[in-house]
Design an enzyme around this catalytic site. Structure first.
Site, PDB file in Angstrom:
ATOM      1  N   ASP A  42     101.797 -44.631 -65.548  1.00  0.00           N
ATOM      2  CA  ASP A  42     101.606 -44.351 -67.305  1.00  0.00           C
ATOM      3  C   ASP A  42     103.065 -45.259 -67.977  1.00  0.00           C
ATOM      4  OD1 ASP A  42     103.090 -42.419 -66.964  1.00  0.00           O
ATOM      5  OD2 ASP A  42     102.759 -41.259 -68.437  1.00  0.00           O
ATOM      6  N   SER A  43     103.688 -45.795 -66.719  1.00  0.00           N
ATOM      7  CA  SER A  43     105.128 -46.116 -67.188  1.00  0.00           C
ATOM      8  C   SER A  43     104.817 -47.859 -68.012  1.00  0.00           C
ATOM      9  CB  SER A  43     105.688 -46.416 -66.074  1.00  0.00           C
ATOM     10  OG  SER A  43     105.091 -46.927 -65.182  1.00  0.00           O
ATOM     11  N   ASP A  81      97.879 -42.339 -63.358  1.00  0.00           N
ATOM     12  CA  ASP A  81      98.370 -41.862 -64.129  1.00  0.00           C
ATOM     13  C   ASP A  81      97.135 -40.824 -65.060  1.00  0.00           C
ATOM     14  OD1 ASP A  81     100.907 -40.622 -63.111  1.00  0.00           O
ATOM     15  OD2 ASP A  81     101.666 -42.809 -64.492  1.00  0.00           O
ATOM     16  N   LYS A 110      96.925 -39.195 -60.902  1.00  0.00           N
ATOM     17  CA  LYS A 110      98.580 -38.200 -61.012  1.00  0.00           C
ATOM     18  C   LYS A 110      98.936 -37.380 -61.859  1.00  0.00           C
ATOM     19  CE  LYS A 110     102.220 -40.261 -60.665  1.00  0.00           C
ATOM     20  NZ  LYS A 110     103.466 -40.409 -62.282  1.00  0.00           N
ATOM     21  N   GLU A 112     101.327 -34.377 -64.194  1.00  0.00           N
ATOM     22  CA  GLU A 112     103.310 -34.417 -63.648  1.00  0.00           C
ATOM     23  C   GLU A 112     103.340 -33.198 -64.348  1.00  0.00           C
ATOM     24  OE1 GLU A 112     105.764 -36.314 -66.739  1.00  0.00           O
ATOM     25  OE2 GLU A 112     104.678 -38.327 -65.871  1.00  0.00           O
ATOM     26  N   GLU A 179     111.101 -38.027 -58.302  1.00  0.00           N
ATOM     27  CA  GLU A 179     111.219 -38.551 -59.209  1.00  0.00           C
ATOM     28  C   GLU A 179     113.098 -38.609 -60.035  1.00  0.00           C
ATOM     29  OE1 GLU A 179     109.436 -40.467 -62.562  1.00  0.00           O
ATOM     30  OE2 GLU A 179     110.712 -41.738 -63.181  1.00  0.00           O
TER      31      GLU A 179
END
Ligand code: KIV
Length: 265
Positions: A42-43, A81, A110, A112, A179
């Site tokens: 999602d970056s 993501d 993925k 978070e 991270e």
């Protein structure tokens, strides 16, 4: 590459390589490389759309990028993501988001954090969908974390991170991204976990590494985090090529005969 390879590589000690990818043409290049695995992160919201955080990423945006990457790199294992809040509004909405990403071409998703994600992770895994976890600096929580900063420096935070990593493994995640955490903590978590850890700004002792493609190619000129190694001066090389093209057109050097179609004989 598939999730069995992730597990095998943890056991044999072979490092796992991942890069982010958001579009068709770079996916085509990655497809021809040795890189093990691709993350449609999602970056993309920041790198491709100029947003200040990953929060503006939506399921539709992630599905669009995933579709392009899957077309360009069909031979690679593709993880996508789940974007901000898409998995925090109840199981049905979360599964609809997962469905969109898998139908766009992802083979795994993925998400978070661990706290509150146990049910969705277990449900995905029971539904046959591989899940990758993400701990430490979790950018979707940037406002709660007070900025993009190193996590797990204090003892309590480090202990909580270790506990969350174990929770993710117990819930059935096949790997976990760590991270921006201290190297020693990442090493400790890696030794304690039965699943591979993938580090970004987490030192050398994780089971694999991930970098944002544009960072490693030297395309990002605004932020340059300490943990990034530039393998190419991409931005400088591209600027040079553009200026050369500009000059050659101005000086009437390009196009030449070989770039010009002839009349039919
Ligand atoms: O979105 C992303 O690029 C990521 C990586 C930094 C792990 O989550």
């Amino acid at each position: 590459m598939n999730i069995k390879h992730f597990q095998r590589m943890k056991q044999t000690g072979e490092k796992i390589t991942l890069v982010t990818c958001y579009d068709y043409w770079s996916a085509r290049i990655i497809a021809q490389s040795d890189i093990d695995c691709v993350l449609v992160g999602d970056s993309a919201a920041m790198v491709m759309h100029g947003q200040r955080t990953t929060i503006p990423a939506t399921v539709e945006l992630m599905a669009t990028h995933t579709r392009a990457v899957a077309k360009g790199a069909p031979s690679k294992f593709i993880i996508a993501d789940l974007p901000f809040l898409s998995y925090r509004k109840g199981l049905i909405q979360a599964m609809e988001a997962v469905e969109q990403l898998l139908q766009a071409g992802a083979q795994a998703i993925k998400l978070e954090g661990a706290d509150g994600n146990e049910e969705i992770i277990r449900h995905c895994v029971k539904s046959g969908i591989p899940v990758m976890g993400h701990l430490g600096l979790t950018p979707q929580s940037v406002h709660q974390l007070g900025g993009f900063r190193v996590q797990g420096k204090e003892e309590t935070a480090a202990k909580q991170l270790q506990a969350h990593a174990l929770t993710l493994a117990e819930c059935g995640c096949f790997a976990v991204v760590l991270e921006m955490i201290p190297g020693a903590l990442a090493e400790h978590i890696t030794a304690a976990l039965p699943i591979p850890t993938i580090g970004i700004g987490a030192g050398a002792h994780t089971d694999g590494q991930i970098l944002v493609l544009q960072d490693l190619l030297g395309m990002t000129t605004d932020i340059e985090p300490t943990f990034v190694k530039k393998y190419l001066e991409g931005a400088a090389l591209i600027k040079e090529a553009l200026n050369q093209y500009h000059q050659e057109v101005k000086q009437k050097v390009f196009p030449k005969q070989q770039h010009t179609y002839e009349n039919a004989a």
